[in-house]
Design a protein around this motif. Sequence first.
Motif, PDB file in Angstrom:
ATOM      1  N   LYS A   1     104.490  26.545  65.390  1.00  0.00           N
ATOM      2  CA  LYS A   1     104.805  25.397  64.536  1.00  0.00           C
ATOM      3  C   LYS A   1     105.747  25.806  63.412  1.00  0.00           C
ATOM      4  N   GLU A   2     105.550  27.014  62.880  1.00  0.00           N
ATOM      5  CA  GLU A   2     106.452  27.507  61.838  1.00  0.00           C
ATOM      6  C   GLU A   2     107.882  27.626  62.366  1.00  0.00           C
ATOM      7  N   ALA A   3     108.011  27.942  63.654  1.00  0.00           N
ATOM      8  CA  ALA A   3     109.341  28.132  64.262  1.00  0.00           C
ATOM      9  C   ALA A   3     109.878  26.864  64.915  1.00  0.00           C
ATOM     10  N   ALA A   4     109.206  25.751  64.734  1.00  0.00           N
ATOM     11  CA  ALA A   4     109.591  24.516  65.424  1.00  0.00           C
ATOM     12  C   ALA A   4     111.041  24.137  65.152  1.00  0.00           C
ATOM     13  N   GLY A   5     111.752  23.831  66.232  1.00  0.00           N
ATOM     14  CA  GLY A   5     113.114  23.339  66.116  1.00  0.00           C
ATOM     15  C   GLY A   5     114.162  24.379  65.799  1.00  0.00           C
ATOM     16  N   THR A   6     113.805  25.655  65.842  1.00  0.00           N
ATOM     17  CA  THR A   6     114.745  26.703  65.445  1.00  0.00           C
ATOM     18  C   THR A   6     115.367  27.449  66.626  1.00  0.00           C
ATOM     19  N   GLY A   7     114.881  27.204  67.833  1.00  0.00           N
ATOM     20  CA  GLY A   7     115.339  27.980  68.981  1.00  0.00           C
ATOM     21  C   GLY A   7     114.488  29.204  69.239  1.00  0.00           C
ATOM     22  N   VAL A   8     113.451  29.387  68.432  1.00  0.00           N
ATOM     23  CA  VAL A   8     112.518  30.517  68.603  1.00  0.00           C
ATOM     24  C   VAL A   8     111.239  29.992  69.239  1.00  0.00           C
ATOM     25  N   THR A   9     110.735  30.688  70.237  1.00  0.00           N
ATOM     26  CA  THR A   9     109.471  30.306  70.864  1.00  0.00           C
ATOM     27  C   THR A   9     108.411  31.349  70.555  1.00  0.00           C
ATOM     28  N   VAL A  10     107.172  30.884  70.449  1.00  0.00           N
ATOM     29  CA  VAL A  10     106.027  31.766  70.193  1.00  0.00           C
ATOM     30  C   VAL A  10     104.923  31.380  71.158  1.00  0.00           C
ATOM     31  N   ASN A  11     104.446  32.330  71.926  1.00  0.00           N
ATOM     32  CA  ASN A  11     103.409  32.067  72.917  1.00  0.00           C
ATOM     33  C   ASN A  11     102.388  33.192  72.963  1.00  0.00           C
ATOM     34  N   SER A  12     101.231  32.880  73.511  1.00  0.00           N
ATOM     35  CA  SER A  12     100.247  33.892  73.881  1.00  0.00           C
ATOM     36  C   SER A  12     100.294  34.080  75.393  1.00  0.00           C
ATOM     37  N   VAL A  13     100.053  35.297  75.829  1.00  0.00           N
ATOM     38  CA  VAL A  13      99.881  35.584  77.252  1.00  0.00           C
ATOM     39  C   VAL A  13      98.433  36.015  77.445  1.00  0.00           C
ATOM     40  N   ILE A  14      97.685  35.230  78.185  1.00  0.00           N
ATOM     41  CA  ILE A  14      96.278  35.533  78.422  1.00  0.00           C
ATOM     42  C   ILE A  14      96.174  36.421  79.651  1.00  0.00           C
ATOM     43  N   ALA A  15      95.983  37.702  79.412  1.00  0.00           N
ATOM     44  CA  ALA A  15      95.866  38.670  80.496  1.00  0.00           C
ATOM     45  C   ALA A  15      94.421  38.742  80.975  1.00  0.00           C
ATOM     46  N   GLY A  16      94.257  38.720  82.279  1.00  0.00           N
ATOM     47  CA  GLY A  16      92.923  38.886  82.844  1.00  0.00           C
ATOM     48  C   GLY A  16      92.563  40.355  82.962  1.00  0.00           C
ATOM     49  N   PRO A  17      91.449  40.669  83.615  1.00  0.00           N
ATOM     50  CA  PRO A  17      91.025  42.068  83.780  1.00  0.00           C
ATOM     51  C   PRO A  17      92.121  42.881  84.476  1.00  0.00           C
ATOM     52  N   THR A  18      92.651  43.872  83.766  1.00  0.00           N
ATOM     53  CA  THR A  18      93.854  44.572  84.215  1.00  0.00           C
ATOM     54  C   THR A  18      93.580  46.057  84.423  1.00  0.00           C
ATOM     55  N   HIS A  19      94.211  46.614  85.429  1.00  0.00           N
ATOM     56  CA  HIS A  19      94.010  48.015  85.812  1.00  0.00           C
ATOM     57  C   HIS A  19      94.844  48.937  84.937  1.00  0.00           C
ATOM     58  N   THR A  20      94.221  49.527  83.938  1.00  0.00           N
ATOM     59  CA  THR A  20      94.849  50.546  83.096  1.00  0.00           C
ATOM     60  C   THR A  20      93.892  51.726  82.974  1.00  0.00           C
ATOM     61  N   GLY A  21      94.398  52.824  82.410  1.00  0.00           N
ATOM     62  CA  GLY A  21      93.541  53.984  82.212  1.00  0.00           C
ATOM     63  C   GLY A  21      92.351  53.657  81.333  1.00  0.00           C
ATOM     64  N   GLY A  22      92.592  52.908  80.265  1.00  0.00           N
ATOM     65  CA  GLY A  22      91.505  52.526  79.376  1.00  0.00           C
ATOM     66  C   GLY A  22      90.478  51.657  80.060  1.00  0.00           C
ATOM     67  N   VAL A  23      90.931  50.770  80.934  1.00  0.00           N
ATOM     68  CA  VAL A  23      90.004  49.902  81.656  1.00  0.00           C
ATOM     69  C   VAL A  23      89.213  50.703  82.681  1.00  0.00           C
ATOM     70  N   GLU A  24      89.828  51.704  83.284  1.00  0.00           N
ATOM     71  CA  GLU A  24      89.065  52.565  84.189  1.00  0.00           C
ATOM     72  C   GLU A  24      87.897  53.202  83.450  1.00  0.00           C
TER      73      GLU A  24
END
Length: 264
Positions: free
Chosen positions: A170-193
């Motif tokens: 909302k702070e960036a509304a109308g400026t050409g800048v987008t702001v989003n969240s990416v909801i990652a599911g259970p992902t295979h990384t060393g830490g997750v192992e």
Amino acid sequence: MLVDLTGKTALVTGSTQGIGSAIAAGLARAGARVAVNGRSQKSVDAAVDRLRGACEGAEFIAAPGDISTDEGAEAVFAAVPRTDVLVNNLGVFGPADALAISDDEWRRYFEVNVLTAVRMIRHYLPGMKERAWGRVQNIASDSALVTPAEMIHYGMSKTALLAVSRGFAKEAAGTGVTVNSVIAGPTHTGGVEDFVYELVDRELPWEEAQREFMAKHRPQSLIQRLIEPEEIAHMVVYLSSPLASATTGGAVRVDGGYVDSIVP
């Protein structure tokens, strides 16, 4: 679909390994000049060398600094004075007895998983708005929507990150800048192992351990496997591109169908 980020600079926090490293590689392969961040010069240099070997001809910048501290953030700002794409990936996670989590641990999760993103956005968003182009993405988690009993403090921090994303959009509304969240599911990384082996028999081979973990602890997953980091990176690269110009203020899922919801 051609994603071309030639001429753009991207900063990915917490990008020396795991999802962050995969995102850095994906952005670099799309043509972006990518700043790699981690807490130490040694870990960042090693990651940059590894990424250069995997992404022929790509340009990487070393941006070491613990961004959960003012001093570390200033070091990153000095290394990367401006960026066109900001990916707030840094985060900590781990299982804990809900009633045994101390006040200090609650604060640590909020400071690392939420306030670092706020700090980075607060610094870089004004320049993006002035240039009338920018992409900000905060890497959230299915735990933001489906709070796990063994990680309430982590789920809390990721839920807060969704609100941070929507508010700054909302702070960036109308400026050409987008702001989003990416909801990652259970992902295979060393830490997750490591996390998986805290919840299942450590003597099991990895493939069997993964299947048991998904069946017992993440049965909602529709793909019934851990997501690979590159699959998260694909979505981030798309959202970082001009092709995603009409997607902002959203919580975009790459969760393997884990969240039982028709809408995000």
